[in-house]
Design an enzyme around this catalytic site. Structure first.
Site, PDB file in Angstrom:
ATOM      1  CE1 TYR A 156      -1.648   3.419   2.706  1.00 36.02           C
ATOM      2  CE2 TYR A 156      -3.397   2.853   1.163  1.00 36.02           C
ATOM      3  CZ  TYR A 156      -2.825   3.741   2.069  1.00 36.02           C
ATOM      4  OH  TYR A 156      -3.435   4.954   2.334  1.00 36.02           O
TER       5      TYR A 156
HETATM    6  N1  LIG Z   1      -9.455   6.973   6.060  1.00 31.32           N
HETATM    7  C1  LIG Z   1      -8.291   7.360   6.514  1.00 31.32           C
HETATM    8  O1  LIG Z   1      -8.065   7.488   7.737  1.00 31.32           O
HETATM    9  C2  LIG Z   1      -7.192   7.665   5.556  1.00 31.32           C
HETATM   10  C3  LIG Z   1      -7.442   7.707   4.193  1.00 31.32           C
HETATM   11  N2  LIG Z   1      -6.418   8.011   3.326  1.00 31.32           N
HETATM   12  C4  LIG Z   1      -6.728   8.104   1.890  1.00 31.32           C
HETATM   13  O2  LIG Z   1      -7.830   8.983   1.722  1.00 31.32           O
HETATM   14  C5  LIG Z   1      -8.679   8.490   0.653  1.00 31.32           C
HETATM   15  C6  LIG Z   1     -10.091   8.295   1.181  1.00 31.32           C
HETATM   16  O3  LIG Z   1     -10.041   7.391   2.290  1.00 31.32           O
HETATM   17  P1  LIG Z   1     -11.354   6.538   2.677  1.00 31.32           P
HETATM   18  O4  LIG Z   1     -12.559   7.369   2.458  1.00 31.32           O
HETATM   19  O5  LIG Z   1     -11.109   5.909   3.996  1.00 31.32           O
HETATM   20  O6  LIG Z   1     -11.321   5.428   1.529  1.00 31.32           O
HETATM   21  P2  LIG Z   1     -12.112   4.040   1.447  1.00 31.32           P
HETATM   22  O7  LIG Z   1     -11.271   2.952   2.037  1.00 31.32           O
HETATM   23  O8  LIG Z   1     -13.486   4.251   1.927  1.00 31.32           O
HETATM   24  O9  LIG Z   1     -12.087   3.815  -0.148  1.00 31.32           O
HETATM   25  C7  LIG Z   1     -12.712   4.760  -0.984  1.00 31.32           C
HETATM   26  C8  LIG Z   1     -13.377   4.044  -2.109  1.00 31.32           C
HETATM   27  O10 LIG Z   1     -12.400   3.459  -2.967  1.00 31.32           O
HETATM   28  C9  LIG Z   1     -13.117   2.560  -3.777  1.00 31.32           C
HETATM   29  N3  LIG Z   1     -12.290   1.500  -4.361  1.00 31.32           N
HETATM   30  C10 LIG Z   1     -11.555   0.578  -3.707  1.00 31.32           C
HETATM   31  N4  LIG Z   1     -11.001  -0.276  -4.586  1.00 31.32           N
HETATM   32  C11 LIG Z   1     -11.413   0.122  -5.828  1.00 31.32           C
HETATM   33  C12 LIG Z   1     -11.194  -0.344  -7.139  1.00 31.32           C
HETATM   34  N5  LIG Z   1     -10.454  -1.437  -7.367  1.00 31.32           N
HETATM   35  N6  LIG Z   1     -11.762   0.311  -8.173  1.00 31.32           N
HETATM   36  C13 LIG Z   1     -12.532   1.406  -7.950  1.00 31.32           C
HETATM   37  N7  LIG Z   1     -12.788   1.903  -6.723  1.00 31.32           N
HETATM   38  C14 LIG Z   1     -12.235   1.258  -5.683  1.00 31.32           C
HETATM   39  C15 LIG Z   1     -14.213   1.939  -2.900  1.00 31.32           C
HETATM   40  O11 LIG Z   1     -15.372   1.881  -3.706  1.00 31.32           O
HETATM   41  P3  LIG Z   1     -16.667   0.982  -3.375  1.00 31.32           P
HETATM   42  O12 LIG Z   1     -17.013   1.287  -1.944  1.00 31.32           O
HETATM   43  O13 LIG Z   1     -17.664   1.520  -4.354  1.00 31.32           O
HETATM   44  O14 LIG Z   1     -16.276  -0.450  -3.611  1.00 31.32           O
HETATM   45  C16 LIG Z   1     -14.297   2.891  -1.718  1.00 31.32           C
HETATM   46  O15 LIG Z   1     -15.583   3.364  -1.448  1.00 31.32           O
HETATM   47  C17 LIG Z   1      -8.011   7.225   0.144  1.00 31.32           C
HETATM   48  O16 LIG Z   1      -7.208   7.499  -0.992  1.00 31.32           O
HETATM   49  C18 LIG Z   1      -7.148   6.786   1.313  1.00 31.32           C
HETATM   50  O17 LIG Z   1      -6.035   5.989   0.900  1.00 31.32           O
HETATM   51  C19 LIG Z   1      -5.134   8.243   3.757  1.00 31.32           C
HETATM   52  C20 LIG Z   1      -4.849   8.194   5.091  1.00 31.32           C
HETATM   53  C21 LIG Z   1      -5.848   7.937   6.079  1.00 31.32           C
HETATM   54  N1  LIG Z   2      -8.325   3.437   1.285  1.00 30.19           N
HETATM   55  C1  LIG Z   2      -8.014   3.633   2.570  1.00 30.19           C
HETATM   56  N2  LIG Z   2      -6.774   4.029   2.905  1.00 30.19           N
HETATM   57  C2  LIG Z   2      -6.469   4.190   4.222  1.00 30.19           C
HETATM   58  C3  LIG Z   2      -7.418   3.981   5.215  1.00 30.19           C
HETATM   59  C4  LIG Z   2      -8.728   3.580   4.824  1.00 30.19           C
HETATM   60  O1  LIG Z   2      -9.630   3.388   5.664  1.00 30.19           O
HETATM   61  N3  LIG Z   2      -8.966   3.419   3.502  1.00 30.19           N
HETATM   62  N4  LIG Z   2      -7.122   4.152   6.541  1.00 30.19           N
HETATM   63  C5  LIG Z   2      -5.884   4.472   6.927  1.00 30.19           C
HETATM   64  C6  LIG Z   2      -5.631   4.553   8.406  1.00 30.19           C
HETATM   65  O2  LIG Z   2      -6.547   5.472   9.000  1.00 30.19           O
HETATM   66  C7  LIG Z   2      -4.247   4.956   8.797  1.00 30.19           C
HETATM   67  O3  LIG Z   2      -3.991   6.259   8.324  1.00 30.19           O
HETATM   68  C8  LIG Z   2      -4.148   4.954  10.309  1.00 30.19           C
HETATM   69  O4  LIG Z   2      -2.812   5.150  10.690  1.00 30.19           O
HETATM   70  C9  LIG Z   2      -4.783   4.673   5.959  1.00 30.19           C
HETATM   71  N5  LIG Z   2      -5.228   4.553   4.580  1.00 30.19           N
END
Ligand SMILES: NC(=O)C1=CN([C@@H]2O[C@H](COP(=O)(O)OP(=O)(O)OC[C@H]3O[C@@H](n4cnc5c(N)ncnc54)[C@H](OP(=O)(O)O)[C@@H]3O)[C@@H](O)[C@H]2O)C=CC1
Ligand SMILES: Nc1nc2c(c(=O)[nH]1)N=C([C@H](O)[C@@H](O)CO)CN2
Length: 236
Positions: A148
């Site tokens: 990742y």
């Molecule tokens: N949440 C956090 O604490 C953190 C998040 N981030 C980043 O911020 C962004 C948003 O995070 P978050 O809202 O938690 O994200 P999610 O884990 O909720 O993923 C967002 C969406 O990505 C879609 N997705 C996953 N795999 C695929 C694929 N193969 N093709 C198309 N769509 C796909 C899913 O769609 P579906 O549901 O329709 O399947 C999902 O709803 C991400 O880029 C994440 O890496 C970074 C650090 C921390």
């Molecule tokens: N696609 C996602 N990316 C990440 C997620 C997640 O929920 N979906 N969550 C994290 C964690 O919150 C991490 O930042 C905690 O240390 C990272 N990326």
């Protein structure tokens, strides 16, 4: 002069951060095209608000190219592209290569191909932006999410390269969050440990990403930059 009629594309907006940002962009008067992979309540919520939802699975080249083709059936211009779709997969014994490939395709190949194939749509808008949602963890690596983290580090590299390639017509920037939102299965011990990693010690939620998006969309003098939104993890 702003051609604000052009829609903003945000990927992975069926839930959590993407859904929140799509709703806020709609509230601000933008037209929105969003992608989803799974039919969720948030997908219908966005449709009901007037957004166009397009199915997309970015885990393969074929899925990415199929999306690009479908997108061009719905618009001939774009104000911005927000690459938000993501999977946070840890190393799982026996499926390391499959997960690694999925995340490389999702976090790197999809932004790469979409940016190259959709630059012409962005060039019909002034201003125009590409925003990559990365992760603060690329600063130091991750022992538990190796693939990742590598794929997000590659996304950071794409920010620099595309910023040089597309200037001055299109600004290209990143946002690198740390913890934003816990997942439902995160237990109390994990939550306490995660909150302790930052100086500010909070679960901020999705609005901090929308605020960062707004800054990048509105600022005419920022490109090739990745905004750190991590609660001060780097000073803890
Ligand atoms: N949440 C956090 O604490 C953190 C998040 N981030 C980043 O911020 C962004 C948003 O995070 P978050 O809202 O938690 O994200 P999610 O884990 O909720 O993923 C967002 C969406 O990505 C879609 N997705 C996953 N795999 C695929 C694929 N193969 N093709 C198309 N769509 C796909 C899913 O769609 P579906 O549901 O329709 O399947 C999902 O709803 C991400 O880029 C994440 O890496 C970074 C650090 C921390
Ligand atoms: N696609 C996602 N990316 C990440 C997620 C997640 O929920 N979906 N969550 C994290 C964690 O919150 C991490 O930042 C905690 O240390 C990272 N990326």
């Amino acid at each position: 002069m702003s051609t604000s009629a052009a829609p903003i594309l945000i990927t992975g907006a069926g839930q959590r951060v993407g859904l929140h940002c799509a709703q806020r962009l709609l509230e601000d008067g933008h037209r929105v095209i969003f992608t989803y992979r799974t039919e969720r309540p948030g997908v219908q919520t966005l449709r009901d608000l007037g957004a166009i939802g397009l199915f997309a699975d970015f885990s393969s080249e074929a899925g990415i190219l199929a999306f690009i083709s479908e997108l061009k059936n719905h618009t001939d211009s774009l104000r911005a592209i927000v690459h938000n779709a993501s999977e946070w997969l840890a190393e799982t014994p026996g499926s390391e290569a499959e997960a690694f490939t999925r995340m490389i395709n999702l976090h790197m190949l999809a932004p790469y191909l979409i940016n190259l194939h959709c630059a012409d749509l962005l060039q019909r808008s002034t201003p125009a932006d590409i925003i990559h949602i990365s992760d603060d963890v690329t600063r130091k690596g991750s022992s538990k999410h190796i693939g990742y983290c590598a794929s997000k580090a590659g996304l950071d590299s794409l920010t620099l390269s595309f910023a040089a390639r597309f200037a001055p017509a299109i600004k290209v920037n990143g946002i690198a969050p740390a913890l934003l939102l816990f997942n439902p299965d995160d237990d109390a011990a994990y939550r306490i440990k995660a909150l302790a990693k930052s100086a500010l010690g909070i679960e901020p939620g999705s609005e901090v990403i929308y605020q960062s998006l707004r800054y990048l969309l509105d600022n005419p003098y920022v490109t090739g930059t990745t905004l750190t939104v991590n609660g001060g993890r780097h000073v803890k």
